[in-house]
Design an enzyme around this catalytic site. Structure first.
Site, mmCIF file in Angstrom:
data_model
loop_
_atom_site.group_PDB
_atom_site.id
_atom_site.type_symbol
_atom_site.label_atom_id
_atom_site.label_comp_id
_atom_site.label_asym_id
_atom_site.label_seq_id
_atom_site.Cartn_x
_atom_site.Cartn_y
_atom_site.Cartn_z
ATOM 1 N N LYS A 82 -24.723 -14.453 8.909
ATOM 2 C CA LYS A 82 -26.370 -15.529 8.145
ATOM 3 C C LYS A 82 -26.131 -15.059 6.389
ATOM 4 C CE LYS A 82 -29.492 -17.315 8.192
ATOM 5 N NZ LYS A 82 -30.289 -18.817 8.412
ATOM 6 N N TRP A 142 -18.995 -6.656 10.444
ATOM 7 C CA TRP A 142 -18.123 -8.389 10.327
ATOM 8 C C TRP A 142 -16.679 -7.578 10.166
ATOM 9 C CZ3 TRP A 142 -16.134 -12.847 8.139
ATOM 10 C CH2 TRP A 142 -16.683 -13.727 8.390
ATOM 11 N N HIS A 167 -10.432 -46.021 6.916
ATOM 12 C CA HIS A 167 -9.187 -45.659 6.235
ATOM 13 C C HIS A 167 -8.284 -44.293 6.957
ATOM 14 C CE1 HIS A 167 -9.791 -48.450 2.850
ATOM 15 N NE2 HIS A 167 -11.028 -48.140 3.131
ATOM 16 N N GLU A 214 -20.727 -25.094 13.919
ATOM 17 C CA GLU A 214 -21.206 -23.867 14.211
ATOM 18 C C GLU A 214 -21.437 -22.675 15.174
ATOM 19 O OE1 GLU A 214 -23.460 -22.673 10.488
ATOM 20 O OE2 GLU A 214 -25.080 -24.759 11.000
ATOM 21 N N LYS A 229 -23.986 -28.563 12.132
ATOM 22 C CA LYS A 229 -24.701 -28.063 12.623
ATOM 23 C C LYS A 229 -23.570 -27.430 14.297
ATOM 24 C CE LYS A 229 -27.058 -25.703 10.740
ATOM 25 N NZ LYS A 229 -26.779 -26.800 9.888
ATOM 26 N N ARG A 276 -28.063 -11.204 10.512
ATOM 27 C CA ARG A 276 -26.988 -11.512 9.726
ATOM 28 C C ARG A 276 -24.995 -11.790 10.318
ATOM 29 N NH1 ARG A 276 -28.506 -8.888 4.817
ATOM 30 N NH2 ARG A 276 -26.133 -8.840 3.512
ATOM 31 N N ASN A 284 -20.692 -2.174 3.151
ATOM 32 C CA ASN A 284 -20.048 -3.332 3.067
ATOM 33 C C ASN A 284 -19.406 -3.926 1.613
ATOM 34 O OD1 ASN A 284 -22.435 -3.461 4.998
ATOM 35 N ND2 ASN A 284 -23.846 -4.444 4.347
ATOM 36 N N GLY A 285 -18.785 -5.021 2.101
ATOM 37 C CA GLY A 285 -17.983 -5.668 0.778
ATOM 38 C C GLY A 285 -16.444 -5.100 1.431
ATOM 39 N N GLU A 293 -23.898 -32.483 7.472
ATOM 40 C CA GLU A 293 -24.905 -31.613 7.591
ATOM 41 C C GLU A 293 -24.927 -31.380 9.599
ATOM 42 O OE1 GLU A 293 -27.265 -28.151 8.248
ATOM 43 O OE2 GLU A 293 -26.047 -28.496 6.476
ATOM 44 N N CYS A 308 -21.937 -8.228 7.369
ATOM 45 C CA CYS A 308 -22.248 -6.533 7.647
ATOM 46 C C CYS A 308 -23.696 -6.406 7.404
ATOM 47 C CB CYS A 308 -21.283 -6.112 6.393
ATOM 48 S SG CYS A 308 -19.476 -6.006 7.607
#
Length: 603
Positions: free
Chosen positions: A598, A74, A503, A487, A484, A27, A100-101, A480, A2
């Site tokens: 973001k 969002w 295992h 996502e 990538k 964002r 926001n929040g 990582e 947001c």
């Protein structure tokens, strides 16, 4: 996550808000809206689901004003609908609010105070604006109604509010969520991120938790929630407009991948003097030398960079180092050493989970270092020390250059501390030379885009799952690399320690399962290669990313030689490109993957 924009005192408020929201697209969001008022009795509220372009199409020429607020949402409370989009309006149409929040006690407040009011959305934000309106109807002024509400709500918030009865004032408040005030000549602005308003001003004022701000065209009045007046000077934010433009690139992510060699060289320039000596603040260097243990706290990609950094601090600086996921550490802290120092890795400097840890450890008197890309961010301002990544704005949701910049800064810091302590391992580690090799090696890999695109097509064109394997730093790079891929291309990808395959995980291998083996560590290279052979024997399609000294005939990607401690600076580049091309070829929005943000500004 947001984004908020606001402006008061400019005739073209509508366009300022829309352009500001465009700057906040990175964002992550699923709806957007604006409220504008011309201070002459005319106002407009427009909200749309989807991209900001949908909102822009709905804005007709008559939507004009000299003040207003805007928001990209969002979804948290309630799905992505116009009713749930911001700004929210009170039932008497007096107050307009963006937020926001997350207000954690919204349901309790709704049950206690708003049972007679029919809510139009599923959001916690509407509860807040309806409470403000309720207290105003009971006789409180707009600011006092806001203040009373703020004292009642729990959780995180960044608010910007307009009182339709007095549109010469813009009200702002924050707690835990980032928010900045921008100072102009004859106008003032508010934004979640300075980038949103850099076209209007480069002078910004920091806000602290539980503060209320009243903005007019000519004045900024800051006070605590209890009414104590605060004076605060602005700071300057400088960003090259070209850095926030895609230029000729189809997506920001590809541009940011390409910028990584430049960032490596820039970091060497920023953190060394004319004689090639690493330059750090003396008090930071002293604090690091005195620490008996380092705790690296991060999330997502930054957490993976922290895993690479831990061996650097241990081997070069001689300091035991732990790496923790911020959201876990915030509420389940281990037994700490006597003299710890906390290092927070964060691209945005606004990660809510990390800030929760920062607040906690500051209360206990521990020293903290934030390593971030945004020097004006909350975590940068509130930590004891701050080091900047100097990566330039990173707009794509999937982080690339911030990851490699974080590793490079960790290397520079660990080298400097080790040298200050007189450790031979640090003296023998020529970090400046190694970062030069990294820049050259990264460029060599970037120049192989066409070849890597072919490999991406061959490996991932139709697959639904994939695995990355490695040992040591190659394992951390595998984690990582898998992040990538998952996502931005939505392929179920996992990074595993290669030795753990037998295992349990090897049971998932079937014909043509993509497996990428990262091989750079001379100590474990043969063992990782053996693990790759095991999955290949069971039908997997294997792609080898190997360092030149460990490469064999048939390895598809060979990276230049570099100290194994910094191998992820090179091995991650082809993995970033593999993910990029897989996503682009599937027709996805590479820069804005679904459901992701973001800057994760709520816990």
């Amino acid at each position: 996550m947001c984004g908020i924009v606001g402006v008061i005192g400019k005739k073209n408020a509508t366009q300022i808000l829309l352009k500001g929201l465009e700057k906040l697209e990175y964002r992550g969001y699923d709806s957007a809206g604006i409220y504008v008022n011309d201070q002459a009795g005319h106002d407009h509220l427009i909200k749309r689901v989807g991209h900001i372009s949908n909102l822009e199409e709905a804005v007709t020429p008559d939507v004009q004003g000299v003040m207003g607020i805007g928001h990209t949402r969002w979804a948290t409370n309630g799905g992505p609908t116009e009713a749930n989009a911001h700004p929210h309006v009170s039932n008497d149409e007096r107050f307009y609010l963006v937020h926001n929040g997350v207000v954690t006690n919204a349901n309790e407040l709704k049950q206690q105070y708003l049972q007679d009011i029919e809510l139009q959305s599923d959001t916690d934000t509407e509860v807040v604006v309806q409470l403000i309106a309720l207290f105003a109807r009971e006789g409180l002024s707009a600011k006092e109604a806001l203040r009373k509400t703020l004292k009642m709500i729990q959780g995180s918030y960044a608010f910007s509010m307009v009182d339709r009865l007095d549109p010469t004032v813009l009200y702002v408040a924050k707690n835990k969520s980032p928010l900045l005030i921008g100072r102009g000549k004859g106008f003032n602005v508010v934004a979640s991120d300075a980038l949103a308003m850099l076209s209007e001003t480069d002078q910004f004022v920091e806000l602290k938790d539980q503060e209320i701000v009243t903005l007019t065209a000519d004045a900024i009045h800051i006070e605590t929630i209890d009414g104590k007046v605060e004076e605060r000077k602005p700071f300057t934010v400088k960003v090259d407009d070209g850095e926030v433009s895609k230029g000729t690139y189809p997506f920001f992510m590809l541009k940011e991948i390409d910028e990584q060699p430049i960032v490596m060289r820039r970091l060497v320039e920023k953190y060394t003097d004319d004689h090639g000596n690493i330059v750090l603040p003396e008090d930071l260097l002293k604090a690091l030398q005195q620490a008996d243990r380092l705790y690296i706290v991060a999330a997502g990609t930054s957490y993976h960079a922290g895993l690479v950094g831990a061996p650097l601090f241990e081997q070069l600086a001689g300091i035991p180092t732990e790496v923790h996921v911020a959201s876990e550490f915030a509420y389940h802290q281990p037994l700490l050493s006597k003299h710890p120092l906390f290092i927070f890795l964060t691209q945005s400097g606004e990660t809510a989970d990390i800030r929760q840890v920062l607040v906690s450890v500051k209360e206990r008197g521990y020293q903290t270092l934030t390593i971030t890309n945004v020097a004006s961010s909350t975590l940068a301002r509130e930590a004891t020390f701050m080091l900047q990544l100097h990566g330039g704005p990173e707009i794509a949701v999937a982080s690339t250059k911030a990851y490699t910049a974080q590793i490079a800064v960790e290397a520079l810091v660990s080298k400097a501390v080790g040298e200050a302590k007189g450790l031979q391992a640090a003296k023998d580690f020529d970090v400046i030379h190694e970062l030069g090799l990294a820049a050259t090696g990264q460029q060599a890999l970037i120049d192989q885009k066409d070849r890597i695109h072919e490999l991406a097509t061959d490996m991932f064109k139709t697959t639904r799952n994939a695995f990355y394997i490695g040992r040591g730093d190659d394992y951390y790079a595998s984690m990582e690399a898998a992040l990538k891929l998952k996502e931005i291309s939505y392929v179920q990808a996992e990074g595993f320690a290669a030795g753990e395959l037998k295992h349990g995980t090897i049971a998932l291998i079937e014909k043509n399962t993509p497996v990428v083996a990262i091989i750079s560590d001379p100590v474990t290279a043969a063992r990782t290669r053996s693990n790759a052979d095991e999955v290949q024997a069971r039908g997997a399609k294997v792609l080898h990313i190997a360092m030149a000294s460990q490469a064999q005939d048939g390895d598809q990607i060979v990276v230049d030689e570099i100290n194994p401690l910094l191998a992820p600076l090179l091995t991650i580049i082809p993995a970033q490109l593999l993910a990029y091309f897989t996503s682009a070829d599937r027709g996805y929005d590479v820069d804005r993957p679904r459901n992701l943000a973001k800057s994760v500004t709520v816990e």
